[in-house]
Design a protein around this motif. Structure first.
Motif, PDB file in Angstrom:
ATOM      1  N   LEU A 256      40.010  50.234  34.250  1.00  0.00           N
ATOM      2  CA  LEU A 256      40.281  51.437  33.458  1.00  0.00           C
ATOM      3  C   LEU A 256      41.407  52.241  34.087  1.00  0.00           C
ATOM      4  O   LEU A 256      41.485  52.372  35.316  1.00  0.00           O
ATOM      5  N   ASN A 257      42.268  52.777  33.239  1.00  0.00           N
ATOM      6  CA  ASN A 257      43.371  53.608  33.722  1.00  0.00           C
ATOM      7  C   ASN A 257      43.596  54.729  32.713  1.00  0.00           C
ATOM      8  O   ASN A 257      43.876  54.464  31.544  1.00  0.00           O
ATOM      9  N   ASN A 258      43.405  55.970  33.141  1.00  0.00           N
ATOM     10  CA  ASN A 258      43.572  57.137  32.273  1.00  0.00           C
ATOM     11  C   ASN A 258      42.760  57.015  30.991  1.00  0.00           C
ATOM     12  O   ASN A 258      43.237  57.335  29.893  1.00  0.00           O
ATOM     13  N   GLY A 259      41.521  56.533  31.125  1.00  0.00           N
ATOM     14  CA  GLY A 259      40.619  56.490  29.987  1.00  0.00           C
ATOM     15  C   GLY A 259      40.798  55.321  29.051  1.00  0.00           C
ATOM     16  O   GLY A 259      40.129  55.239  28.020  1.00  0.00           O
ATOM     17  N   LYS A 260      41.684  54.399  29.385  1.00  0.00           N
ATOM     18  CA  LYS A 260      41.924  53.229  28.539  1.00  0.00           C
ATOM     19  C   LYS A 260      41.760  51.946  29.354  1.00  0.00           C
ATOM     20  O   LYS A 260      41.925  51.942  30.574  1.00  0.00           O
ATOM     21  N   ILE A 261      41.440  50.860  28.657  1.00  0.00           N
ATOM     22  CA  ILE A 261      41.313  49.568  29.338  1.00  0.00           C
ATOM     23  C   ILE A 261      42.695  48.985  29.571  1.00  0.00           C
ATOM     24  O   ILE A 261      43.459  48.760  28.625  1.00  0.00           O
ATOM     25  N   GLU A 262      43.022  48.759  30.845  1.00  0.00           N
ATOM     26  CA  GLU A 262      44.308  48.147  31.175  1.00  0.00           C
ATOM     27  C   GLU A 262      44.200  46.633  31.175  1.00  0.00           C
ATOM     28  O   GLU A 262      45.077  45.949  30.647  1.00  0.00           O
ATOM     29  N   THR A 263      43.145  46.111  31.767  1.00  0.00           N
ATOM     30  CA  THR A 263      42.888  44.674  31.709  1.00  0.00           C
ATOM     31  C   THR A 263      41.376  44.443  31.653  1.00  0.00           C
ATOM     32  O   THR A 263      40.599  45.247  32.166  1.00  0.00           O
ATOM     33  N   PHE A 264      40.981  43.335  31.042  1.00  0.00           N
ATOM     34  CA  PHE A 264      39.585  42.900  31.041  1.00  0.00           C
ATOM     35  C   PHE A 264      39.604  41.383  31.036  1.00  0.00           C
ATOM     36  O   PHE A 264      39.981  40.753  30.053  1.00  0.00           O
ATOM     37  N   GLY A 265      39.215  40.821  32.165  1.00  0.00           N
ATOM     38  CA  GLY A 265      39.245  39.374  32.286  1.00  0.00           C
ATOM     39  C   GLY A 265      38.777  38.950  33.661  1.00  0.00           C
ATOM     40  O   GLY A 265      37.885  39.586  34.245  1.00  0.00           O
ATOM     41  N   GLN A 266      39.364  37.892  34.189  1.00  0.00           N
ATOM     42  CA  GLN A 266      38.987  37.397  35.508  1.00  0.00           C
ATOM     43  C   GLN A 266      39.149  38.498  36.543  1.00  0.00           C
ATOM     44  O   GLN A 266      40.138  39.238  36.556  1.00  0.00           O
ATOM     45  N   THR A 267      38.154  38.575  37.430  1.00  0.00           N
ATOM     46  CA  THR A 267      38.121  39.661  38.403  1.00  0.00           C
ATOM     47  C   THR A 267      39.368  39.690  39.280  1.00  0.00           C
ATOM     48  O   THR A 267      39.925  40.760  39.548  1.00  0.00           O
ATOM     49  N   LYS A 268      39.831  38.552  39.729  1.00  0.00           N
ATOM     50  CA  LYS A 268      41.009  38.518  40.605  1.00  0.00           C
ATOM     51  C   LYS A 268      42.218  39.130  39.912  1.00  0.00           C
ATOM     52  O   LYS A 268      42.978  39.904  40.510  1.00  0.00           O
ATOM     53  N   LYS A 269      42.390  38.816  38.639  1.00  0.00           N
ATOM     54  CA  LYS A 269      43.522  39.360  37.888  1.00  0.00           C
ATOM     55  C   LYS A 269      43.414  40.875  37.774  1.00  0.00           C
ATOM     56  O   LYS A 269      44.403  41.603  37.950  1.00  0.00           O
ATOM     57  N   SER A 270      42.203  41.375  37.495  1.00  0.00           N
ATOM     58  CA  SER A 270      42.012  42.826  37.355  1.00  0.00           C
ATOM     59  C   SER A 270      42.233  43.539  38.687  1.00  0.00           C
ATOM     60  O   SER A 270      42.841  44.610  38.733  1.00  0.00           O
ATOM     61  N   ILE A 271      41.743  42.950  39.785  1.00  0.00           N
ATOM     62  CA  ILE A 271      41.922  43.560  41.104  1.00  0.00           C
ATOM     63  C   ILE A 271      43.391  43.569  41.494  1.00  0.00           C
ATOM     64  O   ILE A 271      43.918  44.574  42.000  1.00  0.00           O
ATOM     65  N   ASP A 272      44.094  42.460  41.263  1.00  0.00           N
ATOM     66  CA  ASP A 272      45.524  42.389  41.580  1.00  0.00           C
ATOM     67  C   ASP A 272      46.293  43.458  40.820  1.00  0.00           C
ATOM     68  O   ASP A 272      47.186  44.111  41.371  1.00  0.00           O
ATOM     69  N   CYS A 273      45.938  43.640  39.541  1.00  0.00           N
ATOM     70  CA  CYS A 273      46.609  44.656  38.718  1.00  0.00           C
ATOM     71  C   CYS A 273      46.310  46.047  39.253  1.00  0.00           C
ATOM     72  O   CYS A 273      47.197  46.894  39.358  1.00  0.00           O
ATOM     73  N   TYR A 274      45.061  46.293  39.648  1.00  0.00           N
ATOM     74  CA  TYR A 274      44.660  47.593  40.185  1.00  0.00           C
ATOM     75  C   TYR A 274      45.418  47.914  41.474  1.00  0.00           C
ATOM     76  O   TYR A 274      45.943  49.016  41.643  1.00  0.00           O
TER      77      TYR A 274
END
Length: 431
Positions: A256-274
Motif C-alpha cells: 500500500l502507498n498513500n491509500g492505494k495498492i501499488e503492487t499485489f503479487g509475489q512477496t519478493k516483488k512487493s518487498i523489492d518495490c517497497y
C-alpha cells in the motif's frame, strides 16, 4: 461464482480533518472555568449569542471570508479505489510506510470501521488482533474474556471449552487466569489475545503488527501458529514492517502507498518495490526548520579485508553553534537492523561540535568480516537524550562482495544473521 473468501471492490475511506482557524478552535477547560467565574450567568445569554453568531456566519463579512471557514476542514482519503481478492487458505502480507492505510484496511475488514465507498465481502468468521487486548473487557478475568471473545466470534460454549486448555497453555497465563485482565502486563495481554484469536478456529485471521509486544520466543510461537492456521485451510492477513517475517510466511503480499495498492503479487516483488521506493538518495532534501539537518550521506570507500572498513562522508547544516550526537545504523537486504554506531550518546567527549553553516565530516566504520550481499546504511542526528532532529531511513543501498578464502566460501555465501551489535566508528580529519 468467485472462490475468494475476501473480496474488496473499489474500497475507499475518507476522514474529515478539522484545523483550528481564527474564528474558532479548541478552548481549554481552565479557560471555560475562568469565563464562568467572571460571568456566572453568562450562559443565560447563550442562545441569543448563538443566533447572532449563526446570522453573522451566514452573511460573509468580506468577499473572501468564506475561504476562512472552508479552509478549517480538509478531506483525507486513508484508502482510495482499493480492490483485491484473497482465496481460502492464502496467507497474505500487507506492507507499506506508516500512514499508507494498512491499519485502516484491517479495521474495515474486521468491521470496526465502515468504508466511505466501495464494498467488502467476507465469506467466513473473522478474528482480528489489531492492538493489545482487542475485544477484552478490562474488568473481566482471563477465563471470562476467553468465553466472551469466543461468543463474539460466534462460537458455542462447547466449542470454546474444547479449545480452552489449548488456549491457556499457549498463552502461558495459567497462574493469572482468574485475575482481571486490567492487571495483566502488555506481554500477558497480547499472549492471551493472540491465543484466543488463533485457537477459536475463525475462517479468517487478521493480525496487525501487535506481535512486536511479545518477547522473541513468543513471537516465534505466534509465527508457527499462523503457519499452522494457514495449513489448516484458514486465511491469514498479516501486517508487518518486518520484511524477514513477511517473506517467511506470506507467499503473496499487498504493498500500500498513500491509500492505494501499488503492487499485489509475489512477496519478493512487493518487498523489492517497497524498498526501492523508500531508499533515500545520497543527497537529502533540506527540511525547512531551524534545527540541524543531514543534507549529505555518502559512502566513499569500502575495504573487504580481514575486517570490513567503510569510509563515509556526512554533510550537516545548522544555523548556529550546536552540540549533537550522530548514530549510524546498518541494515540487511530486508532492512532489518543488524548493527549500529554512535557518537555523543554515552560520552560527552565524543559529541559533535558544529559551527553555523554547512560542514562535512568523514568517518571510518570498522565491522567484522561481512557476508556478501546488499546492505543499507542509515543515519540520524539528535540532541543527546532529548530529541531526534533528522533521520535518513532506511538509508543508502550498497553491496559487499568480499573475496573468500578457500575455507570461507560456504560461510560467505549464506545469509549471516548478525543479531544487533555495535561497531567502531572513528572520525577522519579531512585536509
Amino acid at each position: 461464482m468467485s472462490d475468494a473468501i475476501i473480496s474488496v471492490e473499489n474500497l475507499g475511506k475518507k476522514y474529515v480533518l478539522s484545523h483550528q482557524g481564527e474564528r474558532g478552535g479548541y478552548t481549554r477547560f481552565s479557560e471555560k472555568l475562568e469565563s464562568w467565574i467572571k460571568k456566572p450567568f453568562g450562559f443565560l445569554a447563550g442562545d441569543r449569542r448563538k443566533k447572532i453568531a449563526d446570522r453573522e456566519s451566514s452573511t460573509p463579512l468580506s468577499p473572501n471570508s468564506h475561504l476562512l471557514s472552508a479552509s478549517s476542514k480538509e478531506e483525507f482519503w486513508a484508502l482510495k479505489d482499493v480492490s483485491f481478492e484473497v482465496k481460502r487458505g492464502e496467507v497474505v502480507g500487507i506492507i507499506g510506510r506508516n500512514g499508507a492505510g494498512k491499519s485502516t484496511l484491517l479495521k474495515i475488514l474486521s468491521r470496526i470501521t465502515e468504508p466511505t465507498e466501495g464494498r467488502v465481502t467476507l465469506r467466513g468468521r473473522v478474528a482480528s488482533l489489531l492492538e493489545v487486548g482487542t475485544g477484552f473487557h478490562p474488568e473481566l478475568t482471563g477465563r471470562e474474556n476467553i468465553f466472551l471473545n469466543g461468543a463474539i466470534l460466534g462460537m458455542t460454549k462447547a466449542e470454546i471449552k474444547k479449545k480452552f486448555d489449548e488456549i491457556v497453555a499457549f498463552a502461558e497465563v495459567e497462574r493469572f487466569l482468574d485475575t482481571p485482565v486490567k492487571r495483566y502486563s502488555s506481554g500477558m495481554y497480547v499472549r492471551l489475545a493472540f491465543a484466543v484469536a488463533a485457537h477459536l478456529e475463525p475462517e479468517i485471521l487478521v493480525v496487525d503488527e501487535v506481535l512486536a509486544v511479545g518477547d522473541a520466543e513468543f513471537q516465534k510461537k505466534c509465527l508457527g501458529k499462523m503457519k499452522d492456521v494457514a495449513t489448516g485451510g484458514r486465511t491469514v492477513l498479516f501486517v508487518s514492517h518486518n520484511m524477514t517475517v513477511i517473506q517467511s510466511i506470506c507467499p503473496k503480499t499487498i504493498l500500500l502507498n498513500n491509500g492505494k495498492i501499488e503492487t499485489f503479487g509475489q512477496t519478493k516483488k512487493s518487498i523489492d518495490c517497497y524498498l526501492e521506493k523508500n531508499i533515500s538518495g545520497m543527497e537529502i532534501k533540506r527540511e525547512k526548520n531551524d534545527k540541524p539537518s543531514i543534507v549529505l550521506l555518502r559512502i566513499e570507500e569500502i575495504d573487504c579485508g580481514e575486517k570490513t572498513i567503510i569510509k563515509i562522508k556526512t554533510g550537516i547544516e545548522c544555523l548556529k553553534k550546536e552540540r549533537i550526537s550522530l548514530e549510524l545504523i546498518l541494515k540487511d537486504n530486508l532492512c532489518n537492523n543488524i548493527a549500529f554506531a554512535a557518537l555523543g550518546l554515552l560520552s560527552s567527549s565524543t559529541i559533535l561540535e558544529l559551527n553555523p553553516g554547512y560542514q562535512e565530516k568523514t568517518f571510518a566504520l570498522s565491522l567484522p568480516k561481512m557476508a556478501r550481499g546488499i546492505y543499507y546504511l542509515g543515519a540520524q542526528i539528535a540532541f543527546p537524550m532529548v530529541e531526534v532532529l533528522n533521520r535518513i531511513d532506511p538509508g543508502i543501498q550498497f553491496e559487499l562482495n568480499p573475496k573468500p578464502n578457500k575455507n570461507e566460501t560456504k560461510s560467505l555465501e549464506q545469509n549471516w544473521n548478525y543479531g544487533s551489535f555495535q561497531f567502531d566508528i572513528d572520525e577522519i580529519n579531512d585536509k
